[in-house]
Design a protein around this motif. Structure first.
Motif, PDB file in Angstrom:
ATOM      1  N   ASN A 109       0.863  -1.183   0.000  1.00 46.51           N
ATOM      2  CA  ASN A 109       0.000   0.000   0.000  1.00 46.51           C
ATOM      3  C   ASN A 109       0.898   1.230   0.000  1.00 46.51           C
ATOM      4  O   ASN A 109       1.295   1.729   1.053  1.00 46.51           O
ATOM      5  N   GLY A 110       1.218   1.722  -1.164  1.00 42.42           N
ATOM      6  CA  GLY A 110       2.099   2.878  -1.290  1.00 42.42           C
ATOM      7  C   GLY A 110       1.533   4.129  -0.649  1.00 42.42           C
ATOM      8  O   GLY A 110       2.282   5.008  -0.238  1.00 42.42           O
ATOM      9  N   GLY A 111       0.219   4.217  -0.526  1.00 47.00           N
ATOM     10  CA  GLY A 111      -0.412   5.384   0.076  1.00 47.00           C
ATOM     11  C   GLY A 111      -0.193   5.480   1.574  1.00 47.00           C
ATOM     12  O   GLY A 111      -0.439   6.523   2.174  1.00 47.00           O
ATOM     13  N   SER A 112       0.285   4.399   2.194  1.00 48.69           N
ATOM     14  CA  SER A 112       0.553   4.405   3.631  1.00 48.69           C
ATOM     15  C   SER A 112       1.911   4.994   3.972  1.00 48.69           C
ATOM     16  O   SER A 112       2.206   5.198   5.137  1.00 48.69           O
ATOM     17  N   LEU A 113       2.733   5.233   2.957  1.00 52.74           N
ATOM     18  CA  LEU A 113       4.114   5.637   3.207  1.00 52.74           C
ATOM     19  C   LEU A 113       4.411   7.068   2.798  1.00 52.74           C
ATOM     20  O   LEU A 113       3.869   7.575   1.816  1.00 52.74           O
ATOM     21  N   GLN A 114       5.307   7.670   3.567  1.00 57.06           N
ATOM     22  CA  GLN A 114       5.941   8.928   3.183  1.00 57.06           C
ATOM     23  C   GLN A 114       7.393   8.542   2.899  1.00 57.06           C
ATOM     24  O   GLN A 114       8.104   8.078   3.794  1.00 57.06           O
ATOM     25  N   VAL A 115       7.814   8.706   1.658  1.00 57.28           N
ATOM     26  CA  VAL A 115       9.149   8.290   1.229  1.00 57.28           C
ATOM     27  C   VAL A 115       9.982   9.532   0.927  1.00 57.28           C
ATOM     28  O   VAL A 115       9.566  10.401   0.162  1.00 57.28           O
ATOM     29  N   THR A 116      11.163   9.593   1.549  1.00 60.70           N
ATOM     30  CA  THR A 116      12.077  10.710   1.340  1.00 60.70           C
ATOM     31  C   THR A 116      13.385  10.153   0.784  1.00 60.70           C
ATOM     32  O   THR A 116      13.994   9.273   1.401  1.00 60.70           O
ATOM     33  N   ILE A 117      13.801  10.662  -0.378  1.00 65.19           N
ATOM     34  CA  ILE A 117      15.031  10.226  -1.029  1.00 65.19           C
ATOM     35  C   ILE A 117      15.989  11.399  -1.073  1.00 65.19           C
ATOM     36  O   ILE A 117      15.668  12.435  -1.668  1.00 65.19           O
ATOM     37  N   TYR A 118      17.139  11.247  -0.418  1.00 62.04           N
ATOM     38  CA  TYR A 118      18.141  12.306  -0.308  1.00 62.04           C
ATOM     39  C   TYR A 118      17.518  13.634   0.119  1.00 62.04           C
ATOM     40  O   TYR A 118      17.783  14.688  -0.448  1.00 62.04           O
ATOM     41  N   GLY A 119      16.657  13.582   1.111  1.00 66.34           N
ATOM     42  CA  GLY A 119      16.058  14.782   1.678  1.00 66.34           C
ATOM     43  C   GLY A 119      14.860  15.326   0.921  1.00 66.34           C
ATOM     44  O   GLY A 119      14.236  16.291   1.351  1.00 66.34           O
ATOM     45  N   GLU A 120      14.499  14.720  -0.200  1.00 67.62           N
ATOM     46  CA  GLU A 120      13.377  15.200  -1.016  1.00 67.62           C
ATOM     47  C   GLU A 120      12.188  14.250  -0.870  1.00 67.62           C
ATOM     48  O   GLU A 120      12.261  13.079  -1.254  1.00 67.62           O
ATOM     49  N   GLU A 121      11.083  14.778  -0.296  1.00 66.75           N
ATOM     50  CA  GLU A 121       9.888  13.959  -0.136  1.00 66.75           C
ATOM     51  C   GLU A 121       9.310  13.629  -1.512  1.00 66.75           C
ATOM     52  O   GLU A 121       9.134  14.506  -2.358  1.00 66.75           O
ATOM     53  N   GLN A 122       9.024  12.355  -1.716  1.00 63.23           N
ATOM     54  CA  GLN A 122       8.495  11.884  -2.997  1.00 63.23           C
ATOM     55  C   GLN A 122       6.982  12.071  -3.056  1.00 63.23           C
ATOM     56  O   GLN A 122       6.313  12.096  -2.021  1.00 63.23           O
ATOM     57  N   PRO A 123       6.429  12.213  -4.270  1.00 66.63           N
ATOM     58  CA  PRO A 123       4.975  12.349  -4.407  1.00 66.63           C
ATOM     59  C   PRO A 123       4.264  11.132  -3.792  1.00 66.63           C
ATOM     60  O   PRO A 123       4.740  10.007  -3.923  1.00 66.63           O
ATOM     61  N   ARG A 124       3.150  11.399  -3.119  1.00 61.45           N
ATOM     62  CA  ARG A 124       2.391  10.333  -2.472  1.00 61.45           C
ATOM     63  C   ARG A 124       1.765   9.421  -3.515  1.00 61.45           C
ATOM     64  O   ARG A 124       1.319   9.871  -4.573  1.00 61.45           O
ATOM     65  N   LYS A 125       1.692   8.159  -3.197  1.00 65.93           N
ATOM     66  CA  LYS A 125       1.030   7.167  -4.050  1.00 65.93           C
ATOM     67  C   LYS A 125      -0.441   7.087  -3.647  1.00 65.93           C
ATOM     68  O   LYS A 125      -0.807   7.429  -2.525  1.00 65.93           O
ATOM     69  N   PRO A 126      -1.305   6.630  -4.558  1.00 69.59           N
ATOM     70  CA  PRO A 126      -2.718   6.471  -4.209  1.00 69.59           C
ATOM     71  C   PRO A 126      -2.885   5.431  -3.099  1.00 69.59           C
ATOM     72  O   PRO A 126      -2.222   4.396  -3.104  1.00 69.59           O
ATOM     73  N   ASN A 127      -3.785   5.704  -2.161  1.00 69.17           N
ATOM     74  CA  ASN A 127      -4.036   4.795  -1.050  1.00 69.17           C
ATOM     75  C   ASN A 127      -4.589   3.475  -1.575  1.00 69.17           C
ATOM     76  O   ASN A 127      -5.454   3.454  -2.436  1.00 69.17           O
ATOM     77  N   GLY A 128      -4.048   2.376  -1.063  1.00 72.35           N
ATOM     78  CA  GLY A 128      -4.517   1.052  -1.445  1.00 72.35           C
ATOM     79  C   GLY A 128      -3.832   0.482  -2.670  1.00 72.35           C
ATOM     80  O   GLY A 128      -4.083  -0.662  -3.026  1.00 72.35           O
ATOM     81  N   GLN A 129      -2.962   1.249  -3.316  1.00 70.62           N
ATOM     82  CA  GLN A 129      -2.279   0.767  -4.509  1.00 70.62           C
ATOM     83  C   GLN A 129      -0.808   0.509  -4.224  1.00 70.62           C
ATOM     84  O   GLN A 129      -0.191   1.192  -3.397  1.00 70.62           O
ATOM     85  N   ARG A 130      -0.262  -0.440  -4.939  1.00 70.19           N
ATOM     86  CA  ARG A 130       1.153  -0.788  -4.802  1.00 70.19           C
ATOM     87  C   ARG A 130       2.013   0.422  -5.136  1.00 70.19           C
ATOM     88  O   ARG A 130       1.739   1.163  -6.071  1.00 70.19           O
ATOM     89  N   GLY A 131       3.065   0.618  -4.339  1.00 70.81           N
ATOM     90  CA  GLY A 131       3.982   1.721  -4.588  1.00 70.81           C
ATOM     91  C   GLY A 131       5.387   1.207  -4.840  1.00 70.81           C
ATOM     92  O   GLY A 131       5.810   0.215  -4.241  1.00 70.81           O
ATOM     93  N   GLN A 132       6.098   1.857  -5.748  1.00 65.45           N
ATOM     94  CA  GLN A 132       7.474   1.496  -6.061  1.00 65.45           C
ATOM     95  C   GLN A 132       8.324   2.752  -6.127  1.00 65.45           C
ATOM     96  O   GLN A 132       7.879   3.785  -6.631  1.00 65.45           O
ATOM     97  N   TRP A 133       9.561   2.651  -5.599  1.00 73.27           N
ATOM     98  CA  TRP A 133      10.514   3.753  -5.649  1.00 73.27           C
ATOM     99  C   TRP A 133      11.885   3.187  -5.952  1.00 73.27           C
ATOM    100  O   TRP A 133      12.174   2.033  -5.626  1.00 73.27           O
ATOM    101  N   PHE A 134      12.743   4.016  -6.542  1.00 75.89           N
ATOM    102  CA  PHE A 134      14.123   3.627  -6.808  1.00 75.89           C
ATOM    103  C   PHE A 134      15.052   4.720  -6.275  1.00 75.89           C
ATOM    104  O   PHE A 134      14.832   5.899  -6.561  1.00 75.89           O
ATOM    105  N   VAL A 135      16.028   4.315  -5.505  1.00 77.73           N
ATOM    106  CA  VAL A 135      17.003   5.258  -4.948  1.00 77.73           C
ATOM    107  C   VAL A 135      18.308   5.046  -5.698  1.00 77.73           C
ATOM    108  O   VAL A 135      18.933   3.996  -5.587  1.00 77.73           O
ATOM    109  N   ARG A 136      18.700   6.057  -6.466  1.00 79.45           N
ATOM    110  CA  ARG A 136      19.937   5.968  -7.242  1.00 79.45           C
ATOM    111  C   ARG A 136      21.148   6.236  -6.344  1.00 79.45           C
ATOM    112  O   ARG A 136      21.031   6.915  -5.330  1.00 79.45           O
ATOM    113  N   GLU A 137      22.286   5.735  -6.777  1.00 82.23           N
ATOM    114  CA  GLU A 137      23.527   6.075  -6.099  1.00 82.23           C
ATOM    115  C   GLU A 137      23.857   7.515  -6.391  1.00 82.23           C
ATOM    116  O   GLU A 137      23.695   7.986  -7.515  1.00 82.23           O
ATOM    117  N   ARG A 138      24.270   8.225  -5.384  1.00 83.60           N
ATOM    118  CA  ARG A 138      24.641   9.626  -5.581  1.00 83.60           C
ATOM    119  C   ARG A 138      26.047   9.684  -6.139  1.00 83.60           C
ATOM    120  O   ARG A 138      26.952   9.028  -5.643  1.00 83.60           O
TER     121      ARG A 138
END
Length: 139
Positions: A109-138
């Protein structure tokens, strides 16, 4: 006697397999978990799990906060080995931080999460739907 020993070994193996598949963590509450340092096979990063507030900095590759319903989250190192760092249900209020990259994150449930990548909050996912994120190497 050998049959009893073999049967006991089989029972212990089945129990371990069930625990691994269920994804339930052995410990509850604030814990620090992760991979041992320097062991190869996917990096020596560490995930820190807390139940309170944490202040992410722009140098931390990934911070996951569970702000909605508990959800299953899988975090793995995005390399050839694909070492799994987290695989289980996270509860409301849990915060995980990861000090390595690249990472792949999948939440039931991607809508349950607040995801921050390198200090930048990512756009929220719809509640109840699968969420995916990728964190690149800096670089």
């Amino acid at each position: 006697m050998a049959v009893v020993a073999a049967l006991a070994l089989l029972v212990v193996g089945v129990m371990a397999l069930i625990d691994a598949i269920s994804g339930e963590p052995d410990q509850r509450g604030p814990v620090t978990s992760g991979t041992p340092s320097g062991g190869g096979g996917g990096g020596g990063g560490e995930a820190t799990r807390t139940s309170g507030a944490a202040s992410p900095t722009s140098t931390v590759p990934l911070v996951i906060r569970v702000t909605g319903q508990p959800t299953t989250v899988v975090v793995r190192v995005a390399d050839a080995q694909g070492k799994v760092l987290t695989n289980g249900q996270l509860d409301t209020g849990d915060i995980l931080q990861y000090d390595e990259a690249p990472l792949q994150v999948v939440a039931a449930n991607g809508g349950s999460l607040q995801v921050t990548i390198y200090g930048e909050e990512q756009p929220r996912k719809p509640n109840g739907q699968r969420g995916q994120w990728f964190v690149r190497e800096r670089s």
